[in-house]
Design a protein around this motif. Structure first.
Motif, PDB file in Angstrom:
ATOM      1  N   MET A  76       0.845  -1.186   0.000  1.00 49.50           N
ATOM      2  CA  MET A  76       0.000   0.000   0.000  1.00 49.50           C
ATOM      3  C   MET A  76       0.889   1.247   0.000  1.00 49.50           C
ATOM      4  SD  MET A  76      -2.957   1.136   2.735  1.00 49.50           S
ATOM      5  CE  MET A  76      -3.919  -0.345   2.429  1.00 49.50           C
ATOM      6  N   LEU A  77       0.450   2.266  -0.758  1.00 49.07           N
ATOM      7  CA  LEU A  77       1.238   3.487  -0.901  1.00 49.07           C
ATOM      8  C   LEU A  77       1.427   4.181   0.441  1.00 49.07           C
ATOM      9  CD1 LEU A  77       2.663   5.473  -2.765  1.00 49.07           C
ATOM     10  CD2 LEU A  77       0.466   6.625  -3.126  1.00 49.07           C
ATOM     11  N   PHE A  78       0.377   4.180   1.260  1.00 51.61           N
ATOM     12  CA  PHE A  78       0.466   4.842   2.559  1.00 51.61           C
ATOM     13  C   PHE A  78       1.500   4.143   3.444  1.00 51.61           C
ATOM     14  CE2 PHE A  78      -1.083   6.016   6.816  1.00 51.61           C
ATOM     15  CZ  PHE A  78      -1.159   7.387   6.666  1.00 51.61           C
ATOM     16  N   HIS A  79       1.500   2.810   3.450  1.00 50.04           N
ATOM     17  CA  HIS A  79       2.484   2.049   4.222  1.00 50.04           C
ATOM     18  C   HIS A  79       3.894   2.323   3.735  1.00 50.04           C
ATOM     19  CE1 HIS A  79      -0.593  -1.188   5.703  1.00 50.04           C
ATOM     20  NE2 HIS A  79      -0.904   0.042   6.064  1.00 50.04           N
ATOM     21  N   SER A  80       4.063   2.379   2.416  1.00 51.44           N
ATOM     22  CA  SER A  80       5.391   2.615   1.848  1.00 51.44           C
ATOM     23  C   SER A  80       5.918   3.990   2.239  1.00 51.44           C
ATOM     24  CB  SER A  80       5.331   2.494   0.328  1.00 51.44           C
ATOM     25  OG  SER A  80       6.580   2.771  -0.252  1.00 51.44           O
ATOM     26  N   SER A  81       5.049   4.998   2.213  1.00 50.54           N
ATOM     27  CA  SER A  81       5.494   6.347   2.587  1.00 50.54           C
ATOM     28  C   SER A  81       5.865   6.417   4.067  1.00 50.54           C
ATOM     29  CB  SER A  81       4.392   7.361   2.270  1.00 50.54           C
ATOM     30  OG  SER A  81       3.230   7.113   3.058  1.00 50.54           O
ATOM     31  N   ILE A  82       5.148   5.682   4.922  1.00 45.58           N
ATOM     32  CA  ILE A  82       5.481   5.661   6.346  1.00 45.58           C
ATOM     33  C   ILE A  82       6.849   5.037   6.563  1.00 45.58           C
ATOM     34  CG2 ILE A  82       4.886   4.612   8.564  1.00 45.58           C
ATOM     35  CD1 ILE A  82       1.979   4.986   7.916  1.00 45.58           C
TER      36      ILE A  82
ATOM     37  N   GLY B 185      -8.005   2.015  11.843  1.00 39.21           N
ATOM     38  CA  GLY B 185      -7.723   2.540  13.163  1.00 39.21           C
ATOM     39  C   GLY B 185      -6.227   2.639  13.415  1.00 39.21           C
ATOM     40  N   LEU B 186      -5.898   3.072  14.615  1.00 43.72           N
ATOM     41  CA  LEU B 186      -4.488   3.257  14.966  1.00 43.72           C
ATOM     42  C   LEU B 186      -3.743   1.930  15.016  1.00 43.72           C
ATOM     43  CD1 LEU B 186      -2.466   5.494  15.783  1.00 43.72           C
ATOM     44  CD2 LEU B 186      -3.063   5.028  18.167  1.00 43.72           C
ATOM     45  N   ALA B 187      -4.411   0.862  15.471  1.00 44.44           N
ATOM     46  CA  ALA B 187      -3.747  -0.439  15.598  1.00 44.44           C
ATOM     47  C   ALA B 187      -3.355  -1.026  14.247  1.00 44.44           C
ATOM     48  CB  ALA B 187      -4.642  -1.414  16.352  1.00 44.44           C
ATOM     49  N   SER B 188      -3.989  -0.600  13.174  1.00 38.04           N
ATOM     50  CA  SER B 188      -3.649  -1.135  11.845  1.00 38.04           C
ATOM     51  C   SER B 188      -2.272  -0.677  11.380  1.00 38.04           C
ATOM     52  CB  SER B 188      -4.709  -0.704  10.825  1.00 38.04           C
ATOM     53  OG  SER B 188      -4.792   0.708  10.744  1.00 38.04           O
ATOM     54  N   LEU B 189      -1.666   0.294  12.074  1.00 35.24           N
ATOM     55  CA  LEU B 189      -0.320   0.737  11.720  1.00 35.24           C
ATOM     56  C   LEU B 189       0.770  -0.188  12.276  1.00 35.24           C
ATOM     57  CD1 LEU B 189      -0.635   4.604  12.240  1.00 35.24           C
ATOM     58  CD2 LEU B 189      -0.429   3.386  10.081  1.00 35.24           C
ATOM     59  N   LEU B 190       0.379  -1.171  13.096  1.00 41.24           N
ATOM     60  CA  LEU B 190       1.370  -2.102  13.614  1.00 41.24           C
ATOM     61  C   LEU B 190       2.068  -2.865  12.488  1.00 41.24           C
ATOM     62  CD1 LEU B 190      -0.328  -3.632  16.790  1.00 41.24           C
ATOM     63  CD2 LEU B 190       1.758  -2.265  16.713  1.00 41.24           C
ATOM     64  N   LYS B 191       1.337  -3.231  11.468  1.00 37.30           N
ATOM     65  CA  LYS B 191       1.919  -4.007  10.375  1.00 37.30           C
ATOM     66  C   LYS B 191       3.030  -3.248   9.657  1.00 37.30           C
ATOM     67  CE  LYS B 191       0.727  -6.601   6.196  1.00 37.30           C
ATOM     68  NZ  LYS B 191      -0.391  -7.023   5.296  1.00 37.30           N
TER      69      LYS B 191
ATOM     70  N   LEU C 253       3.830   3.646  19.147  1.00 42.44           N
ATOM     71  CA  LEU C 253       2.571   3.823  18.419  1.00 42.44           C
ATOM     72  C   LEU C 253       1.466   4.287  19.362  1.00 42.44           C
ATOM     73  CD1 LEU C 253       0.776   3.529  15.919  1.00 42.44           C
ATOM     74  CD2 LEU C 253       0.568   1.085  16.451  1.00 42.44           C
ATOM     75  N   ALA C 254       1.407   3.703  20.560  1.00 39.49           N
ATOM     76  CA  ALA C 254       0.350   4.073  21.500  1.00 39.49           C
ATOM     77  C   ALA C 254       0.523   5.494  22.029  1.00 39.49           C
ATOM     78  CB  ALA C 254       0.327   3.081  22.661  1.00 39.49           C
ATOM     79  N   ALA C 255       1.786   5.944  22.152  1.00 43.31           N
ATOM     80  CA  ALA C 255       2.041   7.262  22.743  1.00 43.31           C
ATOM     81  C   ALA C 255       1.988   8.385  21.730  1.00 43.31           C
ATOM     82  CB  ALA C 255       3.408   7.268  23.421  1.00 43.31           C
ATOM     83  N   ALA C 256       2.020   8.074  20.439  1.00 45.49           N
ATOM     84  CA  ALA C 256       2.064   9.112  19.406  1.00 45.49           C
ATOM     85  C   ALA C 256       0.763   9.907  19.393  1.00 45.49           C
ATOM     86  CB  ALA C 256       2.313   8.487  18.043  1.00 45.49           C
TER      87      ALA C 256
ATOM     88  N   LEU D 140       0.623  -3.377  28.992  1.00 45.76           N
ATOM     89  CA  LEU D 140       0.227  -1.980  29.164  1.00 45.76           C
ATOM     90  C   LEU D 140       0.241  -1.227  27.844  1.00 45.76           C
ATOM     91  CD1 LEU D 140       2.074  -1.060  32.508  1.00 45.76           C
ATOM     92  CD2 LEU D 140      -0.382  -1.396  32.152  1.00 45.76           C
ATOM     93  N   GLY D 141       1.272  -1.499  27.003  1.00 46.93           N
ATOM     94  CA  GLY D 141       1.331  -0.846  25.703  1.00 46.93           C
ATOM     95  C   GLY D 141       0.155  -1.230  24.813  1.00 46.93           C
ATOM     96  N   LEU D 142      -0.200  -2.510  24.799  1.00 47.82           N
ATOM     97  CA  LEU D 142      -1.346  -2.963  23.989  1.00 47.82           C
ATOM     98  C   LEU D 142      -2.653  -2.405  24.534  1.00 47.82           C
ATOM     99  CD1 LEU D 142      -0.357  -6.686  23.300  1.00 47.82           C
ATOM    100  CD2 LEU D 142      -0.336  -4.788  21.683  1.00 47.82           C
ATOM    101  N   LEU D 143      -2.785  -2.355  25.856  1.00 40.93           N
ATOM    102  CA  LEU D 143      -4.004  -1.789  26.441  1.00 40.93           C
ATOM    103  C   LEU D 143      -4.134  -0.313  26.098  1.00 40.93           C
ATOM    104  CD1 LEU D 143      -6.435  -2.286  28.300  1.00 40.93           C
ATOM    105  CD2 LEU D 143      -4.980  -1.658  30.242  1.00 40.93           C
ATOM    106  N   TRP D 144      -3.017   0.416  26.167  1.00 37.90           N
ATOM    107  CA  TRP D 144      -3.011   1.829  25.776  1.00 37.90           C
ATOM    108  C   TRP D 144      -3.373   1.986  24.307  1.00 37.90           C
ATOM    109  CZ3 TRP D 144       1.905   5.355  26.605  1.00 37.90           C
ATOM    110  CH2 TRP D 144       1.555   6.690  26.390  1.00 37.90           C
ATOM    111  N   LEU D 145      -2.837   1.097  23.464  1.00 36.00           N
ATOM    112  CA  LEU D 145      -3.116   1.154  22.034  1.00 36.00           C
ATOM    113  C   LEU D 145      -4.576   0.843  21.744  1.00 36.00           C
ATOM    114  CD1 LEU D 145      -2.073   1.456  19.142  1.00 36.00           C
ATOM    115  CD2 LEU D 145      -1.421  -0.960  19.203  1.00 36.00           C
TER     116      LEU D 145
END
Length: 359
Positions: free
Chosen positions: A1-7, A94-100, A283-286, A340-345
């Motif tokens: 995906m273009l968005f993933h590549s740019s990240i 969502g935000l969690a989809s950026l983990l990949k 990722l969770a703190a961003a 804790l990180g996953l719960l925050w995410l």
């Protein structure tokens, strides 16, 4: 995906810039500390660059983890600030989809941290200990420094040369104090030079005097000489007798699971586990809070980084002292940090909020 590549491209640029800055800072601090140790006689001054290189190499797992954490946090925070995340959320993600994409970028770095922690780090520490041990076992001639009192390797002699006239082969105003086999001697001479007689090296003194005293007697013998030879100690070529746990291979630590070795294993395993957790925590703190400012989340995240690594150091000392089981510590610290990180995410992914009871 273009968005993933740019990240991933932006993460690579931010990670590279952060890594260069951190390595430069660590190298400068290491150089200052190594020069101080060399001035105190811990290392050979000619080995300063080698010691600095090995020290920076041993610090690379921590530097890489911090660079990865800063890169993830800074890139995602910028995306929030520039409203790029609004477009991402508007597309149904969502935000969690950026983990990949984050772990697709981070996995080579995590592999490097793993290799450094379990293989390169003990080798670098071993080389530092070898250089330190070699310098401590150097011969009496190598220890002589003009204008300084120097002790021999076995501690039974003290040398002093006021002036070095020929590259440590010829000296002026020589002083030697010895304590051997119950006899104390003080020898001084106007000049001295090194001569090889057979297989041994001798310090040949000229125009001096020698005072000799037996420990159990009060008699003092004074003799004047025109030429006097004293055998000097050679370099000790024996192997290093003490091997700290930091310089032992991972396999050797596993073969002898005593508390000191388990503490070192927990530190090495903790480096890779912490690097993994920092991707999730970053990722969770961003994010950006207009009321707090741009540096609000960054300050909290860096505080979490400092606390995390301080707990790693404390845990190593606790395990070494036998106060806590190393498996329980790894599970509690790293498993707890991941949870804790996953719960925050998850909270931010689903936009959960705490609401008080309605009146």
């Amino acid at each position: 995906m273009l968005f993933h590549s740019s990240i991933r491209k932006e993460l690579a640029r931010s990670f590279g810039a952060t890594l260069v800055v951190l390595v430069t800072v660590v190298m400068t601090m290491t150089l200052i500390r190594t020069l101080g140790e060399a001035s105190r006689g811990t290392f050979d001054p000619s080995d300063v660059l080698l010691i600095m290189g090995y020290t920076v190499l041993s610090d690379l797992p921590t530097i890489l983890s911090m660079s990865l954490f800063i890169a993830v946090l800074s890139v995602l925070t910028r995306m929030f600030r520039d409203s790029e995340m609004v477009i991402w959320f508007g597309s149904g993600h969502g935000l969690a989809s950026l983990l990949k994409p984050l772990f697709r970028f981070a996995w080579p770095i995590l592999l490097v941290v793993l290799a450094l922690a379990f293989f390169i780090l003990p080798w670098a520490f071993g080389r530092i200990e070898d250089l330190r041990d070699k310098y401590e076992k150097r011969g009496d001639i190598a220890r002589i420094e003009p204008g300084q009192f120097q002790e021999s390797a076995n501690g039974d002699r003290v040398f002093f040369i006021e002036k070095d006239a020929g590259g440590k082969m010829v000296g002026k105003n020589v002083f030697i104090a010895t304590n051997e086999q119950g006899k104390e001697t003080v020898t001084s001479a106007r000049s001295g030079k090194i001569e090889v007689i057979g297989a041994d090296k001798f310090l040949v003194l000229e125009n001096g005097q020698r005072l000799e005293k037996t420990t159990e007697k009060s008699d003092l013998t004074v003799s004047v000489f025109e030429r006097y030879g004293a055998r000097v100690g050679a370099d000790d070529q024996s192997q290093r007798s003490y091997e700290p746990s930091a310089s032992m291979s991972t396999l050797a630590l596993l073969k002898t699971p005593i508390p000191r070795h388990l503490a070192e294993l927990s530190w090495r395993a903790g480096l890779i586990l912490a690097a993994f957790n920092f991707v999730v925590i970053g990722l969770a703190a961003a994010g950006v809070n207009p009321r707090v400012g741009r540096t609000g989340n960054l300050g909290v995240a860096f505080l979490a980084f400092i606390v995390y690594f301080n707990l790693l150091v404390l845990g190593k000392s606790w395990i070494e002292a036998g106060q806590v089981n190393w498996g329980i510590f790894l599970l509690s610290l790293h498993g707890g940090a991941l949870a804790l990180g996953l719960l925050w995410l998850v909270k931010r992914h689903y936009n959960w909020t705490l609401r008080g009871p309605r009146p």
